[in-house]
Design a protein around this motif. Sequence first.
Motif, PDB file in Angstrom:
ATOM      1  N   SER A 125       0.827  -1.215   0.000  1.00 30.60           N
ATOM      2  CA  SER A 125       0.000   0.000   0.000  1.00 30.60           C
ATOM      3  C   SER A 125       0.860   1.264   0.000  1.00 30.60           C
ATOM      4  O   SER A 125       0.413   2.324  -0.437  1.00 30.60           O
ATOM      5  N   VAL A 164      -0.927   3.594  -2.649  1.00 33.27           N
ATOM      6  CA  VAL A 164      -1.624   4.820  -2.236  1.00 33.27           C
ATOM      7  C   VAL A 164      -0.952   6.071  -2.825  1.00 33.27           C
ATOM      8  O   VAL A 164      -1.643   6.929  -3.408  1.00 33.27           O
ATOM      9  N   ASP A 183      -2.540   8.871  -5.499  1.00 35.04           N
ATOM     10  CA  ASP A 183      -2.617  10.307  -5.147  1.00 35.04           C
ATOM     11  C   ASP A 183      -1.545  11.111  -5.878  1.00 35.04           C
ATOM     12  O   ASP A 183      -1.209  12.222  -5.488  1.00 35.04           O
ATOM     13  N   PHE A 219     -10.709  13.753  -2.646  1.00 34.34           N
ATOM     14  CA  PHE A 219     -11.072  12.598  -1.824  1.00 34.34           C
ATOM     15  C   PHE A 219      -9.861  11.676  -1.643  1.00 34.34           C
ATOM     16  O   PHE A 219      -9.531  11.273  -0.511  1.00 34.34           O
ATOM     17  N   ILE A 220      -9.182  11.378  -2.726  1.00 40.62           N
ATOM     18  CA  ILE A 220      -8.008  10.485  -2.645  1.00 40.62           C
ATOM     19  C   ILE A 220      -6.908  11.154  -1.816  1.00 40.62           C
ATOM     20  O   ILE A 220      -6.217  10.498  -1.038  1.00 40.62           O
ATOM     21  N   LYS A 225      -7.259  13.276   0.652  1.00 41.35           N
ATOM     22  CA  LYS A 225      -7.576  13.173   2.084  1.00 41.35           C
ATOM     23  C   LYS A 225      -7.441  11.733   2.560  1.00 41.35           C
ATOM     24  O   LYS A 225      -6.959  11.463   3.665  1.00 41.35           O
ATOM     25  N   PHE A 226      -7.889  10.793   1.694  1.00 38.85           N
ATOM     26  CA  PHE A 226      -7.778   9.377   2.049  1.00 38.85           C
ATOM     27  C   PHE A 226      -6.302   9.014   2.299  1.00 38.85           C
ATOM     28  O   PHE A 226      -5.971   8.320   3.270  1.00 38.85           O
ATOM     29  N   VAL A 274      -5.268  10.315   5.717  1.00 42.72           N
ATOM     30  CA  VAL A 274      -5.858   9.521   6.807  1.00 42.72           C
ATOM     31  C   VAL A 274      -5.212   8.127   6.845  1.00 42.72           C
ATOM     32  O   VAL A 274      -4.864   7.608   7.914  1.00 42.72           O
ATOM     33  N   TYR A 275      -5.030   7.551   5.650  1.00 41.52           N
ATOM     34  CA  TYR A 275      -4.420   6.221   5.595  1.00 41.52           C
ATOM     35  C   TYR A 275      -3.002   6.271   6.202  1.00 41.52           C
ATOM     36  O   TYR A 275      -2.601   5.373   6.957  1.00 41.52           O
TER      37      TYR A 275
END
Lengths: 469, 379
Positions: free
Chosen positions: B338, B342, B346, B353-354, B356-357, B360-361
């Motif tokens: 990941s 990830v 991004d 959205f991605i 912010k994800f 957070v991730y």
Amino acid sequence: MFPVWEVPNTGSGWIIGLTAILHVFISHFAIGGGAFLAFTEQLAYKKQDDRIYDYLKKHTKFFLLLTTVLGAVSGVGIWWAIGLASPNGTQTLLQNFSLFWAVEYVFFAVELAILMAYYYTWDKVDRKTHLKLAWMYIGVSYFTLFAINGILTFMLTSGGWNYQAGNIGDAFFNPGFWPALGLRSFIMLALAGIFALFTISRLKGMDDVKAYMLKYSAKWMLPALILGPLFVVSYLFVLPDATQQVIINGLSSIGEGNFSVMAKAIFLALTFAVGLFGMVLVGPYLNPKAFNTSFAAMCLAAGFGFMFMEEWSREMMRKPFVVYNYMYSNGLRTHEIDKVNNDGYFNYNKFALAEKTTLASSDEVGEGQLMFRYQCTSCHTATGNGYRSMTRMLGERDEDAIKNLITLMKDNHKIDPETGLAKTMYHGYMPPVVGHQDELDALAKYLVTLNTKPDTETSVAAAQVVPGV
Amino acid sequence: MAAPLTDNKFIQPIIDWLDERVPLTEAIKFAGKKEVPVHKHSFWYYMGGIAMLFLGIQFVTGFLLMFHYVASFEEAYASVQRINMEVPFGWLIRSMHSWGANLFVLVLFIHMFSTYFMKAYRSPREFTWLSGLGLLGIAMLFGFTGYMLPLDEIAYFATKVGVDVAGEAPFVGPYVANFVLGSGNIGLDNGALVAGTGAIGQVTVNRFFALHVIALPLAMIGLAGLHMMLIQLQGISEPESIQKLPQKEKKYEKFFPDFIIKDVFIWIAVTVGFLMIVTMSPWHLGPPADPAAAAPLGIRPEWYFLSQFQALKLFPSHMLFFEGVHVAMVAIGATMASLVVVPILDSTGKNQFISKFATVYGIIFLIGWIILTIWGWVS
């Protein structure tokens, strides 16, 4: 003799040590910083530069608060700590140097008064008069160093002093006096520069004078860099032979990894000093525009690290004495050893005797614990992972082995007349253990309760720690 | 001839002489043109330099250790003992190497997380991010192979646990075990290739040593070179919050000499702190490994493998039709992957959205990693 102050885990020595190191750090700044104020104000006066004056006013406030609050509080803290941890040593210093303490105290009070006057008269008296206050502060504050230095160096290099003759002049101007005074003078100038770097780095909107002042303050390290090593060497030469030998043994074994804690401290003092000079060179001197408060704080931390290691190694050089060749760290006087061995420890130490009377007559372990508390706890903690804990020191020694060790340690202070060598390997590291044989046996009985018990657990095969493996 | 760099009549002739042979002045001017953003997160920019410092320390101390280390299953322990007790300042060099390895990995982790949260992986810096991940992987392999080489009790059994775990990996596990333990330790079980029961021995020492002193250093130098070249070409990234500022509110400093001098300052400060740790707490050498003895209790891998190790322990023996350890290893592998996936998702930064994800991730990943590492340490 006095009652003992038992501090678990760290031992009382570290309470003194940490308080003293903090105090030494601040008090050296209090003196060197005074010189910084005077010379820098002289510079501002000569240049008639208001920007330097503006900076100095801010710096004076920081200087006043730090030295009079933290410096004074930690100074009182030392008296509190040494009075509890080493009352016999404190008594000796007070009795021998009453006059010097009194004069030092008067000068300290005057120093505070001048500093207050200096701070509160900015812009209220003419610049020339204000500058005179700074020069007065230097003279008075330096005398406090002069007085304390004589007492501190006496503890390690008591020279021609004799407790019977009471020749206090020899005690004060002992062999270590001048080298230590020189060394401390350079350290305090360097510290003045480092603290100034910190306050200058916090200036806002004074970029041109900031860069100039950073370079100027960095140069305050130079005397210590150039002349400091000479005074270190001259100081080492006047140390007692046994101390020199301990240093040589420690440093010579540093390569093989068996080196002593003192060698570690000396090595690290050198590391901090070299690192600090490097940081000041590439920081405020070569790149003043990029030098910020974080970098200044790192310089301060390195300065504190140096001071910590330097003071720690100096304290260890004096081991096992409070006053070299006169009084051991547990308060035992060298000329009283035979008397204590003949009369018994409890007859020598009335406080220990008073506590002993509360024990049952058959309580040998309790008696041994009292022997341990009064003779050993100035340097050792009893159990666990405490500082020089007996549990670790004794290892798995049983009672017989401990008795043999104690018998050996009765001669810690002796030199073999035939060979001229120390009788035991603990000579120069530990005081002799003193007392009647039955008292020493009681000590052994107590110590065996502290030893590391032989491991009775059998090795257990490692359990499977992960699924399927 | 290029314009003089200095007025100093002693230094300039030397520069001139060098200039005729290498483009020194040009290089200095190029470095002077490069700029480093100055903002409240600038502190994190030093991590790369600190990692380089530790890499340098590892190369120098590792090179010195090779003068005395004997890569033999029988003699390795005695040679390390000699380094500690007889070789002048051998204890210091070994201690610097062992402490340095751990701090190197720690700094790389900090560097990785700081660049992640500053979104430095975004286009056009994807390869810089991937090469950085590769460097972290190599550093951990360095740690794993080097940890065993002294062959003291802990090193031996911790390596054994590590090899046992790696040997359980689906598909590749037996090959890993085969590589580490030697071909004599691999066999067929109901037609499947499985790790044998053989112990760590001379073959393991040979292979770990070869990896540790030849293969991994070459890979590290190559990848670190690529990583730094990309940084030089693409410049140092700015965090999102700084990118949004109007140009006139942004502050920059010259990479050379301003940032480099600050870097040197930090290196000196870190070296002083490092020497203090090394001196006050020299690296321990335990009793020699005895393959016939039972493993000591509480054996565990180095701290940077503890999160994976602890995660493995959390899975049950069987999950539906699968071995728990296989499921665990796939899950751990996916979590590590990941860190590639990830940032790639991004990479443009255009999808809020991605974006912010990803943040957070990253926070969940970091907290999970810290918790599992501490849990693994205390359990």
